[in-house]
Motif scaffolding. Structure first.
Motif, mmCIF file in Angstrom:
data_model
loop_
_atom_site.group_PDB
_atom_site.id
_atom_site.type_symbol
_atom_site.label_atom_id
_atom_site.label_comp_id
_atom_site.label_asym_id
_atom_site.label_seq_id
_atom_site.Cartn_x
_atom_site.Cartn_y
_atom_site.Cartn_z
ATOM 1 N N GLY A 1 0.828 -1.204 0.000
ATOM 2 C CA GLY A 1 0.000 0.000 0.000
ATOM 3 C C GLY A 1 0.860 1.251 0.000
ATOM 4 N N GLU A 2 0.414 2.244 -0.767
ATOM 5 C CA GLU A 2 1.101 3.537 -0.763
ATOM 6 C C GLU A 2 0.072 4.600 -0.430
ATOM 7 N N ALA A 3 0.532 5.775 0.003
ATOM 8 C CA ALA A 3 -0.383 6.868 0.327
ATOM 9 C C ALA A 3 -1.329 7.074 -0.855
ATOM 10 N N GLY A 4 -2.613 7.197 -0.557
ATOM 11 C CA GLY A 4 -3.609 7.433 -1.613
ATOM 12 C C GLY A 4 -4.252 6.153 -2.116
ATOM 13 N N ASP A 5 -3.626 4.998 -1.913
ATOM 14 C CA ASP A 5 -4.256 3.731 -2.310
ATOM 15 C C ASP A 5 -5.481 3.466 -1.424
ATOM 16 N N THR A 6 -6.335 2.567 -1.895
ATOM 17 C CA THR A 6 -7.534 2.225 -1.124
ATOM 18 C C THR A 6 -7.374 0.853 -0.482
ATOM 19 N N LEU A 7 -7.705 0.771 0.798
ATOM 20 C CA LEU A 7 -7.720 -0.519 1.499
ATOM 21 C C LEU A 7 -9.165 -0.789 1.906
ATOM 22 N N CYS A 8 -9.622 -2.002 1.627
ATOM 23 C CA CYS A 8 -11.002 -2.351 1.946
ATOM 24 C C CYS A 8 -11.047 -3.241 3.186
ATOM 25 N N THR A 9 -11.944 -2.899 4.108
ATOM 26 C CA THR A 9 -12.168 -3.754 5.284
ATOM 27 C C THR A 9 -13.612 -4.257 5.236
ATOM 28 N N THR A 10 -13.885 -5.294 6.015
ATOM 29 C CA THR A 10 -15.251 -5.815 6.099
ATOM 30 C C THR A 10 -15.613 -5.901 7.581
ATOM 31 N N SER A 11 -16.239 -4.832 8.085
ATOM 32 C CA SER A 11 -16.500 -4.767 9.525
ATOM 33 C C SER A 11 -17.595 -5.739 9.952
ATOM 34 N N ILE B 1 -17.409 -4.576 -3.357
ATOM 35 C CA ILE B 1 -15.943 -4.615 -3.186
ATOM 36 C C ILE B 1 -15.277 -4.609 -4.561
ATOM 37 N N VAL B 2 -15.818 -5.409 -5.475
ATOM 38 C CA VAL B 2 -15.235 -5.485 -6.821
ATOM 39 C C VAL B 2 -15.309 -4.111 -7.495
ATOM 40 N N ALA B 3 -16.456 -3.426 -7.320
ATOM 41 C CA ALA B 3 -16.614 -2.115 -7.964
ATOM 42 C C ALA B 3 -15.592 -1.119 -7.427
ATOM 43 N N ALA B 4 -15.203 -1.260 -6.144
ATOM 44 C CA ALA B 4 -14.242 -0.313 -5.549
ATOM 45 C C ALA B 4 -12.815 -0.583 -6.017
ATOM 46 N N GLN B 5 -12.538 -1.775 -6.533
ATOM 47 C CA GLN B 5 -11.189 -2.193 -6.963
ATOM 48 C C GLN B 5 -10.099 -1.695 -6.008
ATOM 49 N N PRO B 6 -10.139 -2.109 -4.737
ATOM 50 C CA PRO B 6 -9.131 -1.631 -3.776
ATOM 51 C C PRO B 6 -7.743 -2.196 -4.078
ATOM 52 N N LYS B 7 -6.717 -1.472 -3.665
ATOM 53 C CA LYS B 7 -5.351 -1.986 -3.816
ATOM 54 C C LYS B 7 -5.155 -3.193 -2.897
ATOM 55 N N ILE B 8 -5.746 -3.103 -1.683
ATOM 56 C CA ILE B 8 -5.639 -4.201 -0.715
ATOM 57 C C ILE B 8 -7.024 -4.445 -0.099
ATOM 58 N N THR B 9 -7.410 -5.702 -0.021
ATOM 59 C CA THR B 9 -8.654 -6.063 0.667
ATOM 60 C C THR B 9 -8.287 -6.983 1.826
ATOM 61 N N PHE B 10 -8.740 -6.650 3.032
ATOM 62 C CA PHE B 10 -8.470 -7.503 4.194
ATOM 63 C C PHE B 10 -9.723 -8.275 4.594
ATOM 64 N N LEU B 11 -9.594 -9.593 4.648
ATOM 65 C CA LEU B 11 -10.690 -10.463 5.084
ATOM 66 C C LEU B 11 -10.216 -11.277 6.282
ATOM 67 N N THR B 12 -11.149 -11.741 7.108
ATOM 68 C CA THR B 12 -10.797 -12.572 8.267
ATOM 69 C C THR B 12 -11.631 -13.841 8.223
#
Ligand code: PMP
Length: 361
Positions: free
Chosen positions: A111-121, A156-167
Motif C-alpha cells: 500500500g502507498e499513500a492514496g491507495d484504497t484498502l477495503c475492510t469488512t467490519s 468490493i469489486v466495484a471499488a477495486q481496492p489496492k488491498i482487501t483484508f478479510l478474516t
C-alpha cells in the motif's frame, strides 16, 4: 556487515514502487558461503561473547523451520479436504513477530499513500489503524448475514481496492467465510487480497493458502498466538507467492523473530500431534460449553462457532462481567447495547468455573 548475495529477486508487480530500488536486508546480513571450515569465531556482528545463550543474532533465514511449517500446511490442507499443496515450498512462507506484524508489513509492502484498502467490519481494528497511519484511504463493506460471513462482493469489486483484508474464521463471530464468495473476489480483484486466518486451526476448514498457486494476489496470514499456544513468543506467518514474500522482506528488518521463538517453533512443528490433540479437545469443549451456556438464565443467545471462542449475548452484560471479575474470571465484553461478550474456551475446570458463576445469576 558480511557480503552475501545481493542479486535482486523477482518483486511482486503490486509492491510499493520504492521497493524496486531496494535490496532485501536478509541478503545483506547473510553469512558468506562456507569455505574450508564452518565458522567458529564470530567477530562480524558486534555481539558480546560474554553474554548468555542469546548473545548471537537469530538465524537470518530460518529455512528449516519454514520447511517444517510448509509440511504441516500440506498435511493440514489434505486432512481438511483441500487437496495437496506440493508447490508450497519454504519460499512461500515468511515468519513474523506475531501476525499483527505480518498485517503491518503487508499493508506497507503493497500500500502507498492514496491507495484504497477495503475492510469488512466488524474487523480486527489494526487493518484500518495501519492503513490510516500510512495515508491509505479505507472503505468498509460490512459483513452481511446473521453469522456475519457473507461479503458484499459486487461492491468490493466495484471499488477495486489496492488491498482487501478479510478474516476467516471471523473474530468474534466465529464463522468461516463462504469459499465461493472468496473465490469470486479473487477472480475479479486485481489488488492484493489478504486473508487473516489467525483462528483457522481449531476449525476444520482448509486454509485459503491452497489457492495461492492460482492467485498470485492472495496473501494468507497465520498466527501462532491462538491455537498453537505460543502467544508469549510473538510468532506469525505470511504465506504468499515468493515475489510477494520478497516484497515483504525488502521492507522488513532482517531479524524479525527471536532465537527462543524460532527454537520453540522448531520443536512444536517437529511433532504437532500434542497440539493438534488439544484442538480436538477444544472443539469438544466448545460444544459442551455452548450447550451449557444456552441453558443459563443470564444468557440470551450463543452464536455457533468453528473456533475456540464463543460470541454470546447476555441479558445484563455489565452484571455478568462484574460477577465473573469478582471470581477472578475475565471475559471480553464487546457491544454493551447488544449485550455481547466473547468467551475463550479454556481447560475444562476453568470453563466449569465460568459456567458456575454465570449459573448463579
Ligand atoms: N488477527 C486477528 C483476527 C486477531 O484477532 C488477532 C489478535 N487478537 C491478530 C490478528 C493478531 O494476533 P498475533 O499478533 O498475536 O498473532
Amino acid at each position: 556487515m558480511s557480503g552475501g548475495d545481493a542479486s535482486p529477486r523477482v518483486l511482486h508487480p503490486l509492491a510499493r514502487r520504492s521497493l524496486t530500488r531496494l535490496i532485501n536486508p536478509v541478503r545483506l546480513v547473510e553469512k558468506p558461503p562456507l569455505e574450508d571450515a564452518p565458522p567458529r569465531i564470530f567477530l562480524d556482528a558486534n555481539e558480546n561473547a560474554y553474554g548468555g545463550p542469546f548473545c548471537r543474532y537469530p538465524e537470518v533465514d530460518p529455512a528449516a523451520v519454514r520447511t517444517l511449517y510448509t509440511s504441516y500446511l500440506d498435511r493440514e490442507t489434505e486432512q481438511r479436504g483441500g487437496g495437496r499443496t506440493p508447490w508450497l515450498t519454504s519460499d512461500y512462507v515468511w515468519l513474523t513477530a506475531g501476525s499483527a506484524e505480518g498485517i503491518d508489513l503487508v499493508i506497507r509492502a503493497f500500500g502507498e499513500a492514496g491507495d484504497t484498502l477495503c475492510t469488512t467490519s466488524p474487523a480486527f481494528p489494526m487493518y484500518e489503524h495501519w492503513a490510516r497511519a500510512y495515508d491509505l484511504s479505507v472503505i468498509d463493506f460490512p459483513l452481511q448475514g446473521e453469522r456475519r460471513n457473507q461479503l458484499l462482493v459486487e461492491r468490493i469489486v466495484a471499488a477495486q481496492p489496492k488491498i482487501t483484508f478479510l478474516t476467516s474464521p471471523h473474530n468474534p463471530y466465529g464463522a468461516p467465510l463462504d469459499p465461493g464468495e472468496v473465490l469470486g473476489l479473487l477472480e475479479r480483484l486485481r489488488g492484493i487480497v489478504a486473508i487473516d486466518e489467525a483462528y483457522l486451526e481449531v476449525s476444520t476448514d482448509p486454509s485459503f493458502a491452497r489457492l495461492i498457486a492460482r492467485f498470485p494476489n492472495l496473501i494468507v496470514l497465520r498466527s501462532f498466538s491462538k491455537a498453537w499456544g505460543l502467544a508469549g513468543l510473538r510468532l506469525g506467518a505470511i504465506i504468499a507467492v515468493p515475489s510477494a514474500i520478497e516484497a515483504v522482506c525488502r521492507l522488513a528488518s532482517a531479524y524479525l523473530v527471536s532465537t527462543p521463538a524460532l527454537e520453540t517453533l522448531h520443536l512444536v512443528l517437529g511433532d504437532t500431534a500434542p497440539i493438534e490433540a488439544s484442538w480436538q479437545r477444544l472443539r469438544e469443549e466448545r460444544e459442551r460449553v455452548a450447550q451449557r451456556l444456552a441453558q443459563l438464565r443470564a444468557v440470551k443467545r450463543v452464536h455457533p462457532s468453528c473456533t475456540h471462542f464463543l460470541l454470546i449475548e447476555l441479558h445484563d452484560v455489565a452484571a455478568c462481567v462484574r460477577a465473573l471479575a469478582h471470581a477472578g474470571i475475565l471475559i471480553k465484553p464487546l457491544d454493551p447495547r447488544a449485550g455481547t461478550a466473547r468467551i475463550t474456551i479454556s481447560r475444562v475446570e476453568e470453563n466449569d468455573q465460568l459456567l458456575e458463576v454465570l449459573g448463579r445469576l
